[in-house]
Scaffold this active site. Structure first.
Site, PDB file in Angstrom:
ATOM      1  N   LYS A  50      41.830 -41.916 -76.905  1.00 32.61           N
ATOM      2  CA  LYS A  50      40.753 -40.925 -76.706  1.00 32.61           C
ATOM      3  C   LYS A  50      39.436 -41.432 -77.269  1.00 32.61           C
ATOM      4  O   LYS A  50      38.382 -41.162 -76.721  1.00 32.61           O
ATOM      5  CB  LYS A  50      41.113 -39.600 -77.405  1.00 32.61           C
ATOM      6  CG  LYS A  50      42.306 -38.895 -76.816  1.00 32.61           C
ATOM      7  CD  LYS A  50      42.571 -37.587 -77.505  1.00 32.61           C
ATOM      8  CE  LYS A  50      43.089 -37.735 -78.925  1.00 32.61           C
ATOM      9  NZ  LYS A  50      44.424 -38.353 -79.043  1.00 32.61           N
ATOM     10  N   GLY A  86      42.633 -40.741 -86.003  1.00 29.02           N
ATOM     11  CA  GLY A  86      42.103 -42.092 -86.158  1.00 29.02           C
ATOM     12  C   GLY A  86      41.664 -42.595 -84.807  1.00 29.02           C
ATOM     13  O   GLY A  86      42.487 -42.758 -83.919  1.00 29.02           O
ATOM     14  N   HIS A  87      40.374 -42.753 -84.636  1.00 32.18           N
ATOM     15  CA  HIS A  87      39.859 -43.250 -83.366  1.00 32.18           C
ATOM     16  C   HIS A  87      39.318 -44.654 -83.557  1.00 32.18           C
ATOM     17  O   HIS A  87      38.457 -44.874 -84.398  1.00 32.18           O
ATOM     18  CB  HIS A  87      38.714 -42.355 -82.869  1.00 32.18           C
ATOM     19  CG  HIS A  87      39.199 -41.043 -82.345  1.00 32.18           C
ATOM     20  ND1 HIS A  87      38.370 -39.975 -82.123  1.00 32.18           N
ATOM     21  CD2 HIS A  87      40.426 -40.646 -81.988  1.00 32.18           C
ATOM     22  CE1 HIS A  87      39.081 -38.970 -81.652  1.00 32.18           C
ATOM     23  NE2 HIS A  87      40.330 -39.352 -81.567  1.00 32.18           N
ATOM     24  N   GLN A 141      44.307 -35.699 -82.136  1.00 32.31           N
ATOM     25  CA  GLN A 141      45.745 -35.454 -81.957  1.00 32.31           C
ATOM     26  C   GLN A 141      46.022 -35.154 -80.472  1.00 32.31           C
ATOM     27  O   GLN A 141      45.278 -35.620 -79.634  1.00 32.31           O
ATOM     28  CB  GLN A 141      46.254 -34.318 -82.874  1.00 32.31           C
ATOM     29  CG  GLN A 141      46.363 -34.715 -84.324  1.00 32.31           C
ATOM     30  CD  GLN A 141      45.059 -34.575 -85.086  1.00 32.31           C
ATOM     31  OE1 GLN A 141      44.340 -33.607 -84.927  1.00 32.31           O
ATOM     32  NE2 GLN A 141      44.744 -35.532 -85.907  1.00 32.31           N
ATOM     33  N   ASP A 156      47.060 -40.895 -80.038  1.00 34.09           N
ATOM     34  CA  ASP A 156      46.855 -42.344 -79.912  1.00 34.09           C
ATOM     35  C   ASP A 156      46.830 -42.788 -78.455  1.00 34.09           C
ATOM     36  O   ASP A 156      47.264 -43.891 -78.130  1.00 34.09           O
ATOM     37  CB  ASP A 156      47.939 -43.127 -80.691  1.00 34.09           C
ATOM     38  CG  ASP A 156      48.074 -42.611 -82.107  1.00 34.09           C
ATOM     39  OD1 ASP A 156      47.046 -42.455 -82.763  1.00 34.09           O
ATOM     40  OD2 ASP A 156      49.209 -42.323 -82.528  1.00 34.09           O
TER      41      ASP A 156
END
Ligand code: IMP
Length: 433
Positions: A19, A43-44, A226, A16
């Site tokens: 990225k 999750g982006h 990650q 988080d």
């Protein structure tokens, strides 16, 4: 600083770090975007104009028409989740036409999700705090050599045979160990044959595809998901994910040798966050932690969980810089610190009163370490509109330079907000044409 035709973006903390925004920014300059580890536990969040996209499995390059987007063999693919994401993108006028999935990528099967959740529940206070997406159990089957791969979806007879072999053992565990209902073989077979039909156009040998792209001089972006401290070997085990989000994972998860991984940039958030359980030496439990959480809207993209927040830990980042051979740092979310009168940064650890130069593998030792803090003045002005290094307040520049000096890696990008244009580039990573 050398510039290359391939660039990797990696998380240096507990994920988080932002990225997604950076990958989206760099994807514009790339021809190919490759994910090499993890699955839809990632999750982006990417903001394009007035639109916000939450991507989990699709490489962020899909938001740029015409890019080739690869899910490498190191990724685990949940076909249902992937199809949902593809359809969601199409409904918003986007396209996943450039997507290719490695035939060697392992599948996340329905029992993996059930087992993930059942194991967490059974672990009680010892739970990892997983995303519940079935990632760990899928990697377990991969390494136990009992997994199904994307390539199996292309051969329905083999797929059916493999499900027939695997399911009795899975059902014995579901019913016998966890007292859950067994899964229906027929339902699963039919569903996976359908997934195979839907995903057939995307599944191929991505290794030769990537080789040919690199040979043709195309620009490749390796998109990390990650982060270093969630790595199965280097993270705070067992509170980690089940893959290698570190630089070495690019080679094994995308199918390239180390010489093809050019410039490696580590994404560092201006403070630290963590979701799930596990040690966090610089965690804040006070109003400042709350201010950071609210200011940074630190809630999980995948699970919606509130993230734990704390000061920037440069002992962690230094370890990441070494493990990943970082060439540069992209510092994100600097603007979240705008209001703070004073900012603390952890520059090292003391164990039993003595400085240590390693990152402890033992959770017991980690619980005993004492962070050494340096305090810096805040800038207490808004940085969101700064578009150049010179426009940043002096105290903010000092903060950035202190990070570069303490870690020994230049900070070449600074992000001051979620939008593409809120990115200050001091030096570009990709080679100029
Ligand atoms: P899993 O990857 O779902 O097995 O979860 C293992 C640990 O990694 C948990 O602490 C998760 O919260 C964490 N984790 C997995 N993916 C991400 C991510 O993309 N960002 C932050 N934490 C993650």
């Amino acid at each position: 600083m050398a510039q290359y035709s391939s660039v990797a973006v990696l998380g240096t903390q507990w994920g988080d770090e932002g990225k997604g925004k950076l990958v989206d920014f760099l994807a514009e300059q790339a021809d190919v975007v490759v994910r090499f580890a993890g699955g839809n536990n990632a999750g982006h969040t990417v903001v394009v104009g007035d639109d916000t996209y939450k991507l989990h499995l699709l490489p962020s390059g899909v938001l740029h028409p015409g890019k080739l987007c690869l899910l490498g063999n190191g990724v685990v693919v949940d076909p249902a989740a992937l199809l949902l994401e593809i359809r969601g993108l199409e409904q918003r006028g986007g396209s996943a036409a450039g997507l290719r999935i490695s035939d060697r990528a392992h599948l996340v099967m329905p029992w993996h999700q059930i087992l993930d959740k059942a194991q967490e529940q059974a672990a009680g206070s010892n739970r990892i705090g997983t995303t519940g997406k079935g990632i760990g159990p899928s990697y377990v089957d991969k390494h136990a050599r009992t997994g199904l791969r994307a390539g199996d979806l292309l051969e329905p007879e083999i797929l059916i045979e493999r499900i027939r072999q695997i399911l009795p053992r899975v059902n014995a565990v579901l019913t016998g160990v966890y007292r859950l209902s067994p899964l229906d073989e027929q339902v699963i077979m039919e569903r996976f044959i359908e997934y195979g039909q839907a995903l057939r156009p995307y599944i191929c040998d991505t290794i030769s595809l990537l080789r040919d792209c690199l040979a043709a001089g195309q620009r490749v972006l390796f998109e990390g998901a990650q982060a270093t401290f969630l790595d199965i070997d280097y993270g705070t085990y067992p509170y980690v994910t089940s893959s290698h989000p570190t630089a070495g994972g690019i080679c094994t998860g995308a199918g390239v040798g180390p010489h093809h991984v050019g410039h490696i940039t580590g994404v560092v958030k201006a403070y630290t966050t963590r979701v799930g359980e596990g040690p966090f030496p610089t965690e804040l439990f006070d109003a400042t932690g709350e201010l950071i959480r609210e200011g940074g809207q630190e809630y999980g993209t995948t699970t919606g969980r509130a993230r734990r927040c704390g000061w920037l830990d440069l002992a962690m980042v230094r370890y990441s810089a070494w493990l990943n051979s970082l060439d540069s740092i992209a510092l994100t979310r600097l603007d979240v610190l705008d209001k703070l009168p004073k900012i603390r940064v952890c520059t090292g650890y003391l164990l039993h009163g003595r400085p240590i130069s390693h990152y402890p593998s033992s959770l017991h030792e980690l619980s005993q370490i004492e962070p050494v803090y340096r305090e810096m003045p805040g800038w207490q002005s808004s940085t969101g509109d700064c578009r150049s290094w010179e426009q940043l307040p002096v105290a903010a520049r000092d903060y950035v330079e202190m990070i570069a000096q303490t870690v020994g890696v230049p900070v070449t990008m600074v992000s001051v907000g979620p939008r593409r244009e809120q990115t200050i580039v001091r030096q570009s990573c990709f080679a100029e044409n």
